[in-house]
Scaffold this motif. Structure first.
Motif, PDB file in Angstrom:
ATOM      1  N   THR A 156     -34.367  14.582  51.404  1.00 27.45           N
ATOM      2  CA  THR A 156     -34.874  14.749  50.045  1.00 27.45           C
ATOM      3  C   THR A 156     -33.976  15.689  49.237  1.00 27.45           C
ATOM      4  OG1 THR A 156     -36.358  16.496  50.821  1.00 27.45           O
ATOM      5  CG2 THR A 156     -37.249  14.262  50.689  1.00 27.45           C
ATOM      6  N   LEU A 157     -33.297  16.633  49.931  1.00 27.53           N
ATOM      7  CA  LEU A 157     -32.389  17.539  49.231  1.00 27.53           C
ATOM      8  C   LEU A 157     -31.205  16.767  48.657  1.00 27.53           C
ATOM      9  CD1 LEU A 157     -31.336  20.289  48.383  1.00 27.53           C
ATOM     10  CD2 LEU A 157     -30.331  20.548  50.688  1.00 27.53           C
ATOM     11  N   LEU A 158     -30.599  15.888  49.461  1.00 29.26           N
ATOM     12  CA  LEU A 158     -29.483  15.087  48.962  1.00 29.26           C
ATOM     13  C   LEU A 158     -29.919  14.196  47.812  1.00 29.26           C
ATOM     14  CD1 LEU A 158     -27.538  14.021  52.190  1.00 29.26           C
ATOM     15  CD2 LEU A 158     -26.896  15.735  50.484  1.00 29.26           C
ATOM     16  N   ARG A 159     -31.141  13.698  47.887  1.00 28.60           N
ATOM     17  CA  ARG A 159     -31.644  12.863  46.789  1.00 28.60           C
ATOM     18  C   ARG A 159     -31.750  13.679  45.508  1.00 28.60           C
ATOM     19  NH1 ARG A 159     -36.491   8.640  47.312  1.00 28.60           N
ATOM     20  NH2 ARG A 159     -34.710   7.561  48.207  1.00 28.60           N
ATOM     21  N   ARG A 160     -32.274  14.883  45.607  1.00 32.69           N
ATOM     22  CA  ARG A 160     -32.390  15.718  44.403  1.00 32.69           C
ATOM     23  C   ARG A 160     -31.015  16.049  43.844  1.00 32.69           C
ATOM     24  NH1 ARG A 160     -36.598  18.219  47.442  1.00 32.69           N
ATOM     25  NH2 ARG A 160     -35.209  19.919  48.038  1.00 32.69           N
ATOM     26  N   LEU A 161     -30.069  16.335  44.738  1.00 31.46           N
ATOM     27  CA  LEU A 161     -28.711  16.644  44.277  1.00 31.46           C
ATOM     28  C   LEU A 161     -28.062  15.433  43.598  1.00 31.46           C
ATOM     29  CD1 LEU A 161     -27.333  18.723  47.291  1.00 31.46           C
ATOM     30  CD2 LEU A 161     -27.965  19.573  45.021  1.00 31.46           C
ATOM     31  N   SER A 162     -28.322  14.249  44.140  1.00 30.53           N
ATOM     32  CA  SER A 162     -27.703  13.046  43.569  1.00 30.53           C
ATOM     33  C   SER A 162     -28.271  12.702  42.205  1.00 30.53           C
ATOM     34  CB  SER A 162     -27.897  11.852  44.514  1.00 30.53           C
ATOM     35  OG  SER A 162     -29.235  11.401  44.500  1.00 30.53           O
ATOM     36  N   ASP A 163     -29.378  13.333  41.835  1.00 30.82           N
ATOM     37  CA  ASP A 163     -29.973  13.052  40.534  1.00 30.82           C
ATOM     38  C   ASP A 163     -29.553  14.068  39.480  1.00 30.82           C
ATOM     39  OD1 ASP A 163     -31.530  11.090  39.287  1.00 30.82           O
ATOM     40  OD2 ASP A 163     -33.257  12.434  39.151  1.00 30.82           O
ATOM     41  N   LEU A 164     -28.655  14.974  39.858  1.00 27.09           N
ATOM     42  CA  LEU A 164     -28.152  15.947  38.902  1.00 27.09           C
ATOM     43  C   LEU A 164     -26.845  15.440  38.292  1.00 27.09           C
ATOM     44  CD1 LEU A 164     -28.684  19.232  40.957  1.00 27.09           C
ATOM     45  CD2 LEU A 164     -30.119  18.364  39.089  1.00 27.09           C
ATOM     46  N   PRO A 165     -26.616  15.746  37.006  1.00 28.44           N
ATOM     47  CA  PRO A 165     -25.329  15.356  36.421  1.00 28.44           C
ATOM     48  C   PRO A 165     -24.231  16.216  37.031  1.00 28.44           C
ATOM     49  CG  PRO A 165     -26.662  16.619  34.858  1.00 28.44           C
ATOM     50  CD  PRO A 165     -27.506  16.390  36.061  1.00 28.44           C
ATOM     51  N   PRO A 166     -22.999  15.683  37.248  1.00 26.50           N
ATOM     52  CA  PRO A 166     -22.591  14.320  36.917  1.00 26.50           C
ATOM     53  C   PRO A 166     -22.810  13.320  38.052  1.00 26.50           C
ATOM     54  CG  PRO A 166     -20.694  15.555  37.647  1.00 26.50           C
ATOM     55  CD  PRO A 166     -21.862  16.508  37.714  1.00 26.50           C
ATOM     56  N   LEU A 167     -23.386  13.771  39.202  1.00 27.94           N
ATOM     57  CA  LEU A 167     -23.560  12.863  40.334  1.00 27.94           C
ATOM     58  C   LEU A 167     -24.446  11.684  39.981  1.00 27.94           C
ATOM     59  CD1 LEU A 167     -23.979  15.314  43.362  1.00 27.94           C
ATOM     60  CD2 LEU A 167     -21.978  13.955  42.726  1.00 27.94           C
ATOM     61  N   ARG A 168     -25.421  11.909  39.111  1.00 26.99           N
ATOM     62  CA  ARG A 168     -26.373  10.843  38.769  1.00 26.99           C
ATOM     63  C   ARG A 168     -25.661   9.617  38.215  1.00 26.99           C
ATOM     64  NH1 ARG A 168     -29.961   9.684  34.144  1.00 26.99           N
ATOM     65  NH2 ARG A 168     -31.772   8.541  34.957  1.00 26.99           N
ATOM     66  N   ASN A 169     -24.624   9.844  37.444  1.00 25.29           N
ATOM     67  CA  ASN A 169     -23.901   8.726  36.835  1.00 25.29           C
ATOM     68  C   ASN A 169     -22.683   8.302  37.644  1.00 25.29           C
ATOM     69  OD1 ASN A 169     -25.636   8.344  34.612  1.00 25.29           O
ATOM     70  ND2 ASN A 169     -24.705  10.094  33.571  1.00 25.29           N
ATOM     71  N   SER A 170     -22.579   8.809  38.871  1.00 28.32           N
ATOM     72  CA  SER A 170     -21.439   8.466  39.731  1.00 28.32           C
ATOM     73  C   SER A 170     -21.881   7.795  41.022  1.00 28.32           C
ATOM     74  CB  SER A 170     -20.641   9.739  40.065  1.00 28.32           C
ATOM     75  OG  SER A 170     -20.155  10.348  38.899  1.00 28.32           O
ATOM     76  N   ARG A 171     -23.123   7.376  41.081  1.00 25.06           N
ATOM     77  CA  ARG A 171     -23.653   6.720  42.282  1.00 25.06           C
ATOM     78  C   ARG A 171     -24.213   5.356  41.902  1.00 25.06           C
ATOM     79  NH1 ARG A 171     -28.891   6.971  41.104  1.00 25.06           N
ATOM     80  NH2 ARG A 171     -29.857   8.864  40.286  1.00 25.06           N
ATOM     81  N   PRO A 172     -24.397   4.486  42.896  1.00 23.63           N
ATOM     82  CA  PRO A 172     -25.054   3.197  42.607  1.00 23.63           C
ATOM     83  C   PRO A 172     -26.470   3.415  42.094  1.00 23.63           C
ATOM     84  CG  PRO A 172     -24.003   3.166  44.766  1.00 23.63           C
ATOM     85  CD  PRO A 172     -23.979   4.595  44.307  1.00 23.63           C
ATOM     86  N   THR A 173     -26.985   2.438  41.401  1.00 20.18           N
ATOM     87  CA  THR A 173     -28.324   2.578  40.858  1.00 20.18           C
ATOM     88  C   THR A 173     -29.068   1.249  40.894  1.00 20.18           C
ATOM     89  OG1 THR A 173     -29.590   3.379  38.942  1.00 20.18           O
ATOM     90  CG2 THR A 173     -27.623   2.098  38.469  1.00 20.18           C
ATOM     91  N   LEU A 174     -30.376   1.328  41.000  1.00 21.91           N
ATOM     92  CA  LEU A 174     -31.260   0.160  40.919  1.00 21.91           C
ATOM     93  C   LEU A 174     -32.046   0.279  39.617  1.00 21.91           C
ATOM     94  CD1 LEU A 174     -32.807   0.102  44.534  1.00 21.91           C
ATOM     95  CD2 LEU A 174     -30.775  -1.074  43.731  1.00 21.91           C
ATOM     96  N   THR A 175     -32.113  -0.816  38.869  1.00 21.80           N
ATOM     97  CA  THR A 175     -32.752  -0.785  37.562  1.00 21.80           C
ATOM     98  C   THR A 175     -33.832  -1.859  37.477  1.00 21.80           C
ATOM     99  OG1 THR A 175     -30.716  -0.024  36.507  1.00 21.80           O
ATOM    100  CG2 THR A 175     -32.381  -0.971  35.074  1.00 21.80           C
ATOM    101  N   LEU A 176     -35.016  -1.436  37.034  1.00 23.25           N
ATOM    102  CA  LEU A 176     -36.100  -2.368  36.740  1.00 23.25           C
ATOM    103  C   LEU A 176     -36.234  -2.474  35.228  1.00 23.25           C
ATOM    104  CD1 LEU A 176     -38.514  -4.032  37.974  1.00 23.25           C
ATOM    105  CD2 LEU A 176     -39.935  -2.048  37.399  1.00 23.25           C
ATOM    106  N   CYS A 177     -36.170  -3.688  34.733  1.00 27.85           N
ATOM    107  CA  CYS A 177     -36.300  -3.945  33.296  1.00 27.85           C
ATOM    108  C   CYS A 177     -37.655  -4.573  33.009  1.00 27.85           C
ATOM    109  CB  CYS A 177     -35.228  -4.917  32.815  1.00 27.85           C
ATOM    110  SG  CYS A 177     -33.533  -4.398  33.077  1.00 27.85           S
ATOM    111  N   GLY A 178     -38.304  -4.100  31.953  1.00 34.23           N
ATOM    112  CA  GLY A 178     -39.521  -4.738  31.475  1.00 34.23           C
ATOM    113  C   GLY A 178     -39.220  -5.531  30.219  1.00 34.23           C
ATOM    114  N   PHE A 179     -39.640  -6.788  30.189  1.00 40.12           N
ATOM    115  CA  PHE A 179     -39.372  -7.646  29.045  1.00 40.12           C
ATOM    116  C   PHE A 179     -40.462  -7.490  27.993  1.00 40.12           C
ATOM    117  CE2 PHE A 179     -37.369 -10.842  32.244  1.00 40.12           C
ATOM    118  CZ  PHE A 179     -36.259 -10.007  32.376  1.00 40.12           C
ATOM    119  N   ALA A 180     -40.073  -7.517  26.724  1.00 39.19           N
ATOM    120  CA  ALA A 180     -41.037  -7.429  25.645  1.00 39.19           C
ATOM    121  C   ALA A 180     -41.976  -8.634  25.693  1.00 39.19           C
ATOM    122  CB  ALA A 180     -40.310  -7.372  24.296  1.00 39.19           C
ATOM    123  N   GLY A 181     -43.229  -8.404  25.320  1.00 46.39           N
ATOM    124  CA  GLY A 181     -44.218  -9.474  25.368  1.00 46.39           C
ATOM    125  C   GLY A 181     -44.160 -10.378  24.149  1.00 46.39           C
TER     126      GLY A 181
END
Length: 275
Positions: free
Chosen positions: A250-275
């Motif tokens: 969990t420590l590495l996860r918290r660190l990976s969410d800090l800038p600039p690491l957050r924008n330097s790692r792979p990411t998963l994105t969920l998109c919600g479509f407008a109704g």
């Protein structure tokens, strides 16, 4: 792989992007076969043991593909809980076995991939009445005409968009949002630095070179995606489930969410479509 008398199926003719499905299959299967695993994927294990392929091309196995698959499964299950009898569209499905892991008898599933991949799926995987399989490119919008939009639609693009030109990836997201209002879409993306390495020729083992990944998207860019793509109501980052060893920190996860690491790692994105 030892000869256990099982009939083998030759997959050595696969090249380029279609061959990457063997990479993810190998990693999911090895993870699922571990005695200490929490990832249940017996079909992947069977496929891995049946297919003849130089898996050593992909180097040492890792957990990331199994954890990614779990993350997609979790979001699909959440969607189906809110949309009973909903439709899941799996773009570039490869040898994913998500339908059987989800185990929902009421889900309507549409599997999209190139003809050579579909031929392999039909040869190896069970025929299911709720699964519609279409041998077309994800970029061929004709597949959209086969999707029942009446009960909600979830579009899964696992391990796909990074291999497409950026304008094609964004256009596909936008067209899905336009055609399936109120639906959702989930995809994974690589950071810019990794995309550049693949476009220069990233060799991971022996003579195997990873196919170019021209589309990249950071977590921060994904947040702003509704400003760039019409008909998106929101985006949300999806975190990988915790795994073993460093993947469970969990420590590495918290660190990976800090800038600039957050924008330097792979990411998963969920998109919600407008109704």
């Amino acid at each position: 792989m030892p000869d256990d008398g099982r009939k083998r199926v030759d997959a050595t003719t696969l090249t380029g992007v279609p061959a990457t499905m063997m990479w993810t299959l190998r990693n999911r299967a090895i993870e699922a076969a571990r005695p200490d695993t929490t990832f249940d994927d017996p079909l992947a294990v069977g496929l891995y043991e049946t297919l003849d392929y130089p898996y050593e091309n992909f180097g040492k196995p890792g957990q990331s593909h199994a954890l990614r698959a779990q993350a997609f499964d979790d979001e699909i299950r959440a969607f189906l809980a809110a949309h009973p009898d909903g439709t899941v569209v799996a773009l570039g499905e490869g040898l994913q076995t998500s339908y059987w892991r989800i185990g929902d008898p009421d889900v309507r599933w549409v599997s999209i991939d190139l003809p050579e991949v579909v031929a392999l799926r039909r040869q190896l995987l069970p025929d299911e009445p709720n699964v519609t399989t279409l041998a077309v490119s994800a970029l061929d919008r004709s597949w959209m005409d086969h999707v029942d939009t009446g009960r909600g639609v979830f579009v899964s693009a696992e391990g796909l968009l990074m291999y497409l030109p950026p304008d094609e990836s964004l256009s596909l997201i936008g067209d899905c949002a336009r055609r399936f209002p109120g639906g959702r879409m989930m995809f994974d993306s690589v950071p810019k630095w990794f995309s550049r390495k693949t476009q220069k020729g990233l060799r991971i083992h022996g003579d195997y070179t990873v196919p170019p990944m021209p589309f990249h998207l950071s977590a921060g860019e994904a947040e702003n995606l509704p400003d760039r793509v019409h008909h998106l109501a929101y985006t949300r980052e999806v975190m990988l489930p915790l795994g073993r060893g460093p993947w469970g920190s969990t420590l590495l996860r918290r660190l990976s969410d800090l800038p600039p690491l957050r924008n330097s790692r792979p990411t998963l994105t969920l998109c919600g479509f407008a109704g």
